[in-house]
Enzyme design. Structure first.
Site, short mmCIF file in Angstrom:
data_model
loop_
_atom_site.label_atom_id
_atom_site.label_comp_id
_atom_site.label_asym_id
_atom_site.label_seq_id
_atom_site.Cartn_x
_atom_site.Cartn_y
_atom_site.Cartn_z
N ASN A 47 0.84 -1.20 0.00
CA ASN A 47 0.00 0.00 0.00
C ASN A 47 0.88 1.25 0.00
OD1 ASN A 47 0.55 -0.79 2.79
ND2 ASN A 47 -0.98 0.71 3.46
N GLU A 49 0.19 5.25 0.71
CA GLU A 49 -0.75 6.29 1.10
C GLU A 49 -0.37 7.64 0.51
OE1 GLU A 49 -2.15 4.33 5.33
OE2 GLU A 49 -0.91 6.10 5.39
N CYS A 58 -3.90 0.54 -2.82
CA CYS A 58 -3.89 -0.67 -2.00
C CYS A 58 -2.78 -1.61 -2.48
CB CYS A 58 -5.23 -1.39 -2.10
SG CYS A 58 -6.62 -0.47 -1.41
N GLU A 60 -2.99 -4.83 -3.01
CA GLU A 60 -3.48 -5.73 -4.05
C GLU A 60 -3.46 -5.05 -5.42
OE1 GLU A 60 -5.93 -6.54 -0.26
OE2 GLU A 60 -4.99 -4.83 -1.25
N CYS A 94 -10.70 -3.73 -4.29
CA CYS A 94 -9.67 -4.71 -4.66
C CYS A 94 -10.27 -6.08 -4.95
CB CYS A 94 -8.60 -4.81 -3.57
SG CYS A 94 -7.48 -3.39 -3.61
#
Length: 138
Positions: A47, A49, A58, A60, A94
């Protein structure tokens, strides 16, 4: 990041290792994901941010982007690694992204920061009655 798979634990190790590279200064909730393609290759992501909160990525989605950038299109298994006691399951967005490249029986393992398996599900268990590319009439 890509590595070649030689055994099932490779996928867990890849997710645990990439989690340490996560950029999570706001939530401090680091996540790693590693997916296996039908040719055995592994792609991982973490991830990332952003100060503009909805603009983060994310783990994934990062792993899927690496897979697509390498020219692959089919996920056969994924491991998601989070921290804390509860399993870190993929968010709704996701889950839909995984559905684009994986079948309903896609095996999903959620592991802790040390690689301990907390939950095993299929994509259809986490996203029942999903809509995917096979629903489109092309």
């Amino acid at each position: 990041m890509e590595t070649k798979a030689s055994e099932n634990d490779d996928l867990i190790r890849a997710a645990v290792l990439i989690r340490e590279r996560a950029y999570a200064p706001y939530s401090r909730f680091m996540v790693g994901a590693a997916l296996r393609c039908n040719d055995g290759s592994i792609y991982s992501g973490c991830n990332v941010e952003n100060a503009a909160y909805p603009e983060g990525t994310c783990a994934e989605a990062s792993a899927i982007a690496a897979m697509v950038a390498a020219g692959k299109r089919h996920i056969t298994e994924i491991v998601v690694c989070g921290g804390g006691d509860a399993p870190c399951t993929p968010c709704g967005g996701c889950r839909q992204k995984l559905r684009e490249f994986g079948s309903a029986d896609l095996r999903m393992r959620m592991v802790g920061a040390q690689g301990d398996v907390k939950l095993v599900r299929t994509l259809s268990e986490l996203l029942p009655d999903s809509f995917g590319p096979d629903h489109l009439d092309f």
